[in-house]
Design an enzyme around this catalytic site. Structure first.
Site, mmCIF file in Angstrom:
data_model
loop_
_atom_site.group_PDB
_atom_site.id
_atom_site.type_symbol
_atom_site.label_atom_id
_atom_site.label_comp_id
_atom_site.label_asym_id
_atom_site.label_seq_id
_atom_site.Cartn_x
_atom_site.Cartn_y
_atom_site.Cartn_z
ATOM 1 N N GLU A 1 0.810 -1.215 0.000
ATOM 2 C CA GLU A 1 0.000 0.000 0.000
ATOM 3 C C GLU A 1 0.847 1.271 0.000
ATOM 4 O O GLU A 1 0.453 2.294 -0.555
ATOM 5 C CB GLU A 1 -0.940 0.019 1.231
ATOM 6 C CG GLU A 1 -2.042 -1.011 1.199
ATOM 7 C CD GLU A 1 -1.588 -2.332 1.814
ATOM 8 O OE1 GLU A 1 -2.412 -3.240 1.924
ATOM 9 O OE2 GLU A 1 -0.407 -2.442 2.175
ATOM 10 N N ASP B 1 20.167 23.844 -27.088
ATOM 11 C CA ASP B 1 20.386 25.084 -27.820
ATOM 12 C C ASP B 1 21.807 25.565 -27.573
ATOM 13 O O ASP B 1 22.487 25.095 -26.651
ATOM 14 C CB ASP B 1 19.412 26.170 -27.352
ATOM 15 C CG ASP B 1 18.017 25.965 -27.925
ATOM 16 O OD1 ASP B 1 17.916 25.501 -29.056
ATOM 17 O OD2 ASP B 1 17.046 26.272 -27.215
ATOM 18 N N ASP C 1 13.607 27.552 -25.773
ATOM 19 C CA ASP C 1 13.117 28.745 -25.087
ATOM 20 C C ASP C 1 12.003 29.460 -25.836
ATOM 21 O O ASP C 1 11.280 30.249 -25.256
ATOM 22 C CB ASP C 1 14.258 29.734 -24.831
ATOM 23 C CG ASP C 1 15.024 30.076 -26.110
ATOM 24 O OD1 ASP C 1 14.560 29.683 -27.197
ATOM 25 O OD2 ASP C 1 16.077 30.723 -26.012
ATOM 26 N N THR D 1 4.530 1.989 10.190
ATOM 27 C CA THR D 1 5.918 1.831 10.626
ATOM 28 C C THR D 1 6.923 1.900 9.489
ATOM 29 O O THR D 1 8.058 2.340 9.694
ATOM 30 C CB THR D 1 6.090 0.485 11.363
ATOM 31 O OG1 THR D 1 5.814 -0.594 10.461
ATOM 32 C CG2 THR D 1 5.144 0.384 12.541
#
Length: 896
Positions: free
Chosen positions: A294, A336, A618, A717
């Site tokens: 879980e 780039d 960009d 735990t």
């Protein structure tokens, strides 16, 4: 070219904007008075509004359903249903809470693709100035249609794609081309052979006019514009699941199938040996819950979130959690050049004068002053230079030689400015005579080949010697990555300024050449070297020319041992691109003169060849490629909103070195995910074994562990120690090993053998020994009743508590063992992960509360443990860790 029209309207054919202007006007049906209002309304009906169309978002409810139908969630739904059938409502509701928490974490995933296209729409202005019915008027930009006459001036945002019919302007095309320098756009015939974005008489929707005035005729609106085309590309490129997401889902189905199969087998077995139906259902619930980790999904999410926060402090904002893991498997970076590898700050690097070369002297200062004079740079109120970055570099370079002109006085005295013309590839200014002469001085600067074609030679010198020397010097500068400009002058009679520009810019005398250089960031070379050590290739994909990009590549170490330059990347076909990328794994490539489609093609080709790609960008033009790459990396400082929305990661410092830091962090996160998966999976065996013993004994051995105790382990735990394992330091040599193959699962067979078959078996044996020790000490024999009211019931509750505590203490030993897969604990240090120590402390305190705090004892079925049982259980961490330490020692000795 066929373009989209309004929904329900017939398709329209946009004219070629590069055809002769008279023909374009005729096809668009517009004249000097523009369109009539009624004609504009009719065209609006046909072509639709001038807007970027956005696809409808996926509903949040649909995404929630997808998360609730995850295979691990389906398994837990089945367990909850069985709990309600068995009348254990508390357990059923507890499991449902677990399902909802996991789904909430999953819904934190970003939905950036839709937002990227929505951001594109913001680039289109709200209003535009047009000529309709022969009068200037302001209209809503969304009502513009092909054939409208636009009026553009400084500060305007261009509302549609258009061709200039009068005047000249400067436009900021950085959002489309990635180039920071403003581009000149002037009225005139098209230049054959140029890409559309470089045509000197076209302007495009979403760009900004930074100077000048012009009139233009609209030829494309809405989705037919370059902006709309990029939006369509962004919407067609869908985000695929990351390797981690795919692998976790695959493992989840495996666990679900195994759990259902085991449940069915043992359920039939339990009924066959005489278990009551209620006990059989309890067994099935326990088996399902024990098999489902879980905490796996929320712990992976939290660990990735920790990685995201760590990267944010280093200048990389990661928008999708799973991308942190994907970074670790990246084996190709497409970057780039300007602003990413370089500082995006042009500076005067070299000066060359005829007859003197690059030697210093007064002629060099004269050249620098003339170059600074031939600019339109100004100073603002704070004294900062404003203007074209190239021209700012010339003025700053002249200031460094103490020959910078007084910009205000120069501007006031200047007679004429011939602005930069992309066809002529030069600009000129005319200054008044100085105190030493009575002639006007024309200064011209531009491309060396354009200037040299208009120069004359000084008397007594060979006709072509200076030209040959200048061309050789220009070629040498270009090979060193410099942008080269030639500067020439001509004296003019004060009352005889030529009427035509071409007459003025003739008979020039060459003063020399200036070389401008955008130097690489100082940290990039080391970052590239780390990439090569890590087996990561670096390609440059840029709109710049190949020679300049190649020079920068060599300076920072890209292209070792081999560099290949593709000078016109836009013309490369898919087969050629496949051959180029597959030919040599050691070759790094410069893709020069790249278009938006080129970047997208490169990303697709690399993915086709099985590479995990990080792509930087960009501009708006980069959005489709950023979205298509596994990791889209946008520039935070210089980038556009569209690029940042489309990207997976945003660099706040625009620095290539930060990408490499992110890759290292991704590898560390991947290793740490494997560590806590080992840790979590190691507890599945001791959780399943008690139910198997219970079923196979036909109930003769009572159930050694309750379902709520399993949930307390899985969600209580083990959570903090597992999360702490996600904070482990990088393994030694993380950036010297090659990237892992994409097919390599985050969960391997060796991991399962180690967790389920080794750590799990040792933990199960120790926990069950504690259970039987408590029962046998109380005189229990197989088959004796242990239910409520029986003489052995208290001993049974104590025994199940011992099993629970035994598993928890085994977790402590597993946590220390899982910190490394190969090295010894002494090598990495016992106390080097303080968060793990804090997590273990919490684990011990939480367990003590469940065992010794009366209000929760009844809920979880626990009871205080005697001292001798506690002392036995306290040895479990050392036994678990010690046996695994011995296993790792044997593996190191054998070299496996």
């Amino acid at each position: 070219m066929t373009h989209l029209s309004a929904p329900g309207a017939p398709a329209t054919i946009s004219p070629d904007p590069r055809e002769p202007l008279s023909l374009l006007r005729r096809e668009l049906g517009t004249g000097a008075e523009g369109l009539s209002g009624r004609e504009a309304d009719r065209r609006l009906t046909v072509h639709g509004p001038n807007e970027v169309q956005v696809k409808e978002r996926t509903s949040i409810s649909r995404e929630l359903v997808q998360q609730l139908a995850h295979p691990l969630a389906l398994l837990l739904w089945a367990a909850a249903a069985l709990a309600f059938v068995a009348g254990i409502e508390v357990l059923g509701w507890a499991i449902i809470v677990v399902i909802l928490v996991n789904a909430a974490f999953a819904l934190l995933q970003e939905r950036q693709a839709e937002r990227a296209v929505e951001t594109l729409a913001r680039y289109v202005p709200e209003h535009a100035e047009v000529i309709r019915n022969g009068h200037q008027q302001t209209v809503e930009a969304r009502t513009l249609v092909p054939g409208d006459l636009l009026l553009l001036e400084e500060g305007n945002k261009v509302p549609a794609d258009a061709r200039l019919t009068q005047g000249a302007i400067e436009t900021d095309l950085s959002m489309l081309t990635g180039e920071s320098a403003p581009a000149e756009r002037v009225t005139g015939p098209a230049v054959q052979g140029l890409p559309l974005l470089q045509e000197p008489d076209l302007v495009f929707s979403g760009t900004t006019c930074t100077g000048g005035q012009a009139q233009a005729v609209v030829y494309a609106t809405g989705n037919c514009t370059e902006l709309g085309r990029i939006a369509a590309l962004s919407q067609r490129t869908r985000r695929e699941q990351s390797p981690l997401e795919q692998q976790v889902k695959r493992v989840a189905w495996l666990i679900a199938a195994a759990a259902v199969a085991m449940g069915a087998v043992f359920l039939v077995t339990g009924v066959a040996v005489g278990l009551p139906l209620t006990d059989a259902l309890m067994f099935a619930i326990g088996l399902l819950v024990a098999n489902v980790p879980e905490g796996l999904l929320p712990i992976i999410t939290l660990a990735l979130a920790v990685g995201v926060r760590s990267l944010a402090r280093r200048g990389a904002v990661v928008k999708r959690l799973s991308a942190v893991e994907t970074l670790g498997s990246t084996n190709v970076i497409c970057t780039d050049k300007t602003g990413t590898l370089t500082q995006n700050k042009m500076r005067l690097q070299s000066l060359w004068t005829p007859g003197h070369g690059s030697e210093g002297g007064p002629w060099v200062k004269e050249l620098a002053r003339a170059a600074a004079d031939c600019t339109t740079v100004t100073r603002d109120a704070e004294g900062r230079l404003r203007g074209d970055p190239t021209e700012i570099a010339l003025v700053a370079g002249a200031a460094g030689l103490d020959v910078c002109p007084d910009l205000d006085a120069r501007h006031a005295q200047r007679r004429t400015v011939y602005r930069f013309d992309p066809r002529l590839r030069m600009m000129s200014v005319v200054h008044p005579p100085d105190s030493e002469g009575d002639h006007l001085l024309l200064i011209t600067k531009g491309a060396p080949e354009a200037i040299l074609a208009r120069t004359v030679t000084d008397p007594g010198m060979p006709a072509d010697l200076t030209v040959r020397e200048a061309r050789a010097a220009a070629d040498d500068m270009a090979r060193h990555g410099m942008r080269v400009l030639a500067v020439a002058t001509r004296e003019l009679a004060p009352d005889a300024l030529p009427g035509r520009r071409e007459d003025a810019e003739a008979g020039l005398r060459l003063m020399g050449l200036v070389g401008l250089y955008d130097s690489p960031r100082p940290e990039v070379a080391a970052a590239v070297r780390r990439c090569h050590e890590a087996g990561v290739r670096v390609h440059i994909v840029t709109g710049d020319n190949g020679a300049t990009a190649a020079a920068v590549a060599r300076e920072v170490g890209i292209g070792e041992p081999a560099l290949r330059v593709v000078p016109e990347a836009e013309t490369v076909s898919d087969p050629e691109l496949d051959e180029l990328l597959a030919s040599n794994s050691d070759t790094e490539i410069v893709f020069a003169r790249s278009s938006p489609e080129t970047k997208l093609k490169v990303a697709d080709a690399l993915r086709h060849h099985g590479q995990v790609v990080a792509m930087t960008g960009d501009g708006v033009n980069d959005a489709p490629a950023l979205h298509r790459a596994h990791i889209g990396v946008a520039m935070g400082r210089s980038g556009t909103d569209v690029a940042r929305e489309a990207a997976t990661m945003v660099l706040t410092d625009d620095n290539f070195a930060t990408i490499v830091t992110a890759i290292e962090a991704g590898r560390r996160v991947y290793d740490n995910v494997r560590k806590f998966i080992v840790y979590i999976f190691a507890h599945l065996t001791p959780e399943v074994v008690p139910f198997a013993v219970f079923a196979l004994s036909g109930g003769a051995i009572p159930l050694p562990l309750t379902v709520l105790q399993i949930l307390a382990i899985d969600l209580g735990t083990e959570t903090l120690p597992a999360l702490a394992l996600g904070r482990e330091r990088a393994e030694p040599g993380a950036m010297t090993r090659p990237p892992r193959k994409r097919s390599q699962g985050v969960i391997s067979r060796d991991m399962l053998i180690r967790s389920w078959g080794y750590l799990g078996v040792v933990s199960a044996a120790l926990a069950m020994s504690a259970f039987f020790y408590v029962l046998w000490r109380a005189g229990w024999q197989p088959g004796d009743p242990t239910g409520p009211g029986s003489a052995l019931h208290d001993a049974y509750v104590t025994a199940t508590t011992a099993t629970f505590a035994g598993i928890v203490t085994c977790q402590i030993g597993t946590a220390f063992a899982a910190r490394t897969d190969h090295a010894s604990l002494r090598e990495i240090g016992l106390l080097t992960n303080p968060l793990l120590l804090a997590g273990i402390a919490f684990e011990v305190v939480f367990t003590a509360i469940l065992i010794y705090f009366p209000p929760v004892q009844g809920l979880f079925g626990t009871e205080a443990l005697p001292l001798d049982v506690v002392l036995i259980i306290l040895t479990f961490p050392v036994l678990v860790w010690g046996t695994d330490e011995l296993r790792r020692h044997v593996r190191r000795r054998s070299g496996t």
